[in-house]
Design an enzyme around this catalytic site. Structure first.
Site, short mmCIF file in Angstrom:
data_model
loop_
_atom_site.label_atom_id
_atom_site.label_comp_id
_atom_site.label_asym_id
_atom_site.label_seq_id
_atom_site.Cartn_x
_atom_site.Cartn_y
_atom_site.Cartn_z
N LYS A 45 8.37 -10.02 -8.29
CA LYS A 45 8.96 -10.00 -9.62
C LYS A 45 7.86 -10.29 -10.63
CE LYS A 45 12.73 -12.29 -12.18
NZ LYS A 45 13.83 -13.30 -12.05
N SER A 59 18.31 -11.64 -13.02
CA SER A 59 17.20 -11.02 -13.71
C SER A 59 16.19 -10.35 -12.76
CB SER A 59 16.45 -12.08 -14.53
OG SER A 59 15.87 -13.07 -13.68
N SER A 118 20.08 -15.26 -10.61
CA SER A 118 19.12 -14.18 -10.82
C SER A 118 18.57 -13.55 -9.56
CB SER A 118 17.97 -14.67 -11.70
OG SER A 118 18.44 -14.94 -13.00
#
Length: 551
Positions: free
Chosen positions: A163, A243, A267
């Site tokens: 990420k 996210s 997330s």
């Protein structure tokens, strides 16, 4: 959305106060995490990235990929697509594959499917320019290694996406934000751990900008740098979750062996369930947060996102380790093999008692999942949810990020980034708002507006943790439960503040094709149990189906 309404109310209160010590707390306690989770489909203001030049992105790989033809790609599909890490290692050892070919396979798929075509997903934000050379080196090293069965349970030679809020040398760490587009850094602690175990860092995955604590009213999966991430199970139709959106999408679409996400509240669980993969939000402190762009030093944690449970355990073990620079890091002194000992047993569910929430019984996928668990020997106890609220949840995030982002920027970011606080980022974005913040920056503005005394902040954190634990512990004690069963990220807020780990595993698809996950929640440091339980369920249910347009 109640969370947004709470934030607006908080800002109105703050505007009427001159003294910081007299700030009133949010009048509407909420567990609503919709701002950093899934949303109903909406029209996208922006689809493609305005900052990624695909010609430049692939220029470094063009010569190396010249001999990787479509015929080569198709010949490797049976040995790579949907295969777990032990099988990939076995295929290498049997001469069906090399780590170089594995890496090129994923690069081929990313180039074919990820950007600027009718199937594009916008899940990858950057690629490691040295990854092919590094893969070749792994193949050479393998020739002189003494291979044991345990080797197959390692990340050696496995291309992993991170990420893009996780620092990694050779690529900028942007958090999806234009303000950080030149943020070149050293490796985060967990990245050093992965490399030490031989992992290949393939690149960076797109994300909901600033880990979805930025705009407040924008679709999950959007960042200014990466554009709009799209769900392979329903491109432009099904939400990606947030996210760690790009991580979830890239794993689902077989763009990497596995990915690393991060979670504050939902997330990892949200995009994992929305993309039919396995996602683990570990006990806070089990994995280091050093070198990761933060929201909350109280609640943040990285975690593994994979196509299956075995790979999840392997990736967790590779990242695990004590980090003295992280004040929540747990010095457990457990062997890394604790999480991956190959001893996943079909008997691990026998006699285990799980609390199932009565209000979820209207979901047929959930009911079917409970039946599968019962067939494997689990005992299901239907429970009512405790009437516990999470007051000032949004304020915890506000107050933490207000302090934690400047700390990251001063200690772990590139010194030439040019921003040092949330306020600096707000002002930076205003200079080119159409490109840097097309959905606004409401949550960042809320961070700046919020403040509290030290004692008030400590009280907020203590109340949230107490209430989160009460939510689970009352039923756990009353019914002698081993764990809880939820859906997607429905109970992520409570698990977050209680600092309880949670793992979601695919449990099927709605009549509209929307993926859903069965989520196991249990007490701190119960990751091994969560993985064992999820493995038994995964094998018995076999619910994951790869997205059909990306095979």
């Amino acid at each position: 959305m109640r969370l947004i309404l709470s934030l607006i109310a908080l800002c109105m209160i703050l505007s009427c106060k001159e003294s910081k010590s007299n700030v009133e707390t949010d009048k509407k306690p909420s567990t609503d995490i919709s701002d950093i989770s899934t949303k109903e489909f909406r029209e996208f203001k922006v689809l493609d990235s305005k900052y990624i030049n695909t010609t430049e992105l692939w220029e470094v790989f063009n010569s190396e990929l010249e001999d990787f033809t479509e015929a080569t790609y198709n010949s490797l599909k049976p040995f790579v697509l949907e295969q777990d890490i032990p099988t990939l290692h076995k295929n290498v050892q049997e001469g069906k594959l090399t780590y170089e070919l594995l890496t090129k396979f994923y690069l081929y798929r990313i180039r074919a499917f990820d950007r600027e075509n009718e199937l594009s997903l916008n899940s990858v934000i950057a690629l490691n320019p040295n990854v092919i050379a590094e893969a070749k080196a792994k193949d050479e090293q393998l020739k002189n290694m003494d291979i044991t069965e345990q080797f197959n349970f390692t990340v050696y030679g496995m291309p992993i996406l991170l990420k893009d809020n996780i620092n990694s040398s050779g690529m900028p760490t942007t958090a999806g934000a234009v303000a950080l587009q030149n943020n070149t850094t050293e490796d985060a602690f967990i990245v050093s751990q992965l490399k030490r175990d031989g992992a290949l860092i393939l690149g960076k995955a797109n994300l909901s900008e600033w880990a979805y604590f930025f705009c407040g009213d924008c679709p999950s999966g959007y960042s200014a740098i990466g554009g709009q991430t799209l769900n392979p199970y329903g491109r432009k139709i099904i939400d990606t979750g947030g996210s760690s959106s790009g991580s979830g999408v890239a794993v689902a679409a077989n763009f990497c062996v596995a990915a690393v996400g991060s979670e504050t509240s939902g997330s990892i669980l949200s995009p994992s369930s929305q993309n039919s993969i396995v996602g683990l939000k570990p006990t806070i402190g089990l994995l280091s947060r050093s070198g990761i762009v933060p929201i909350s030093s109280t609640l943040d944690t990285p975690g593994p996102m994979t196509k299956n449970v075995i790979d999840n355990a392997i990736l967790l073990a590779a990242m695990y380790g004590f980090d003295e620079a992280d004040d929540k890091s747990l010095n457990l002194k457990w062997p890394k093999a604790y999480y991956v000992d190959g001893d996943f047993s079909k008997d691990d569910l026998k006699g285990k008692r799980f609390g199932a929430f009565k209000r979820l019984m209207e979901d047929s996928l959930y009911v079917n999942a409970l039946s599968v668990l019962k067939a494997q020997g689990a005992e299901i106890i239907e429970i009512e949810e405790e009437e516990v609220e999470l007051p000032d949840f949004i304020r915890l995030l506000n107050l933490d990020m207000k302090a934690d982002l400047p700390t990251y920027l001063s200690t772990s970011a590139n010194a030439n980034v040019g921003v040092s606080s949330v306020q600096n980022v707000i002002e930076f974005n205003k200079k080119d708002s159409i490109n840097t913040m097309p959905y606004g920056q409401k949550l960042f503005e809320g961070i700046v507006a919020d403040s509290a005394t030290d004692s008030e902040f400590e009280s907020i954190k203590a109340t949230l943790k107490t209430n989160g634990k009460l939510y689970f512990d009352v039923s756990k004690k009353a019914h002698d439960l081993d764990g809880f069963l939820s859906i997607n990220n429905y109970h992520a807020g409570f698990a977050a503040v209680a600092e309880y780990p949670a793992l979601t595993v695919p449990m099927g698809y709605t009549i509209d094709g929307v993926p859903k996950g069965l989520t196991f929640i249990s007490t701190p440091l119960s990751e091994k149990n969560l993985l064992n339980w999820a493995y038994v369920y995964e094998v018995a249910s076999k619910k994951r189906v790869a997205p059909k347009n990306y095979n």
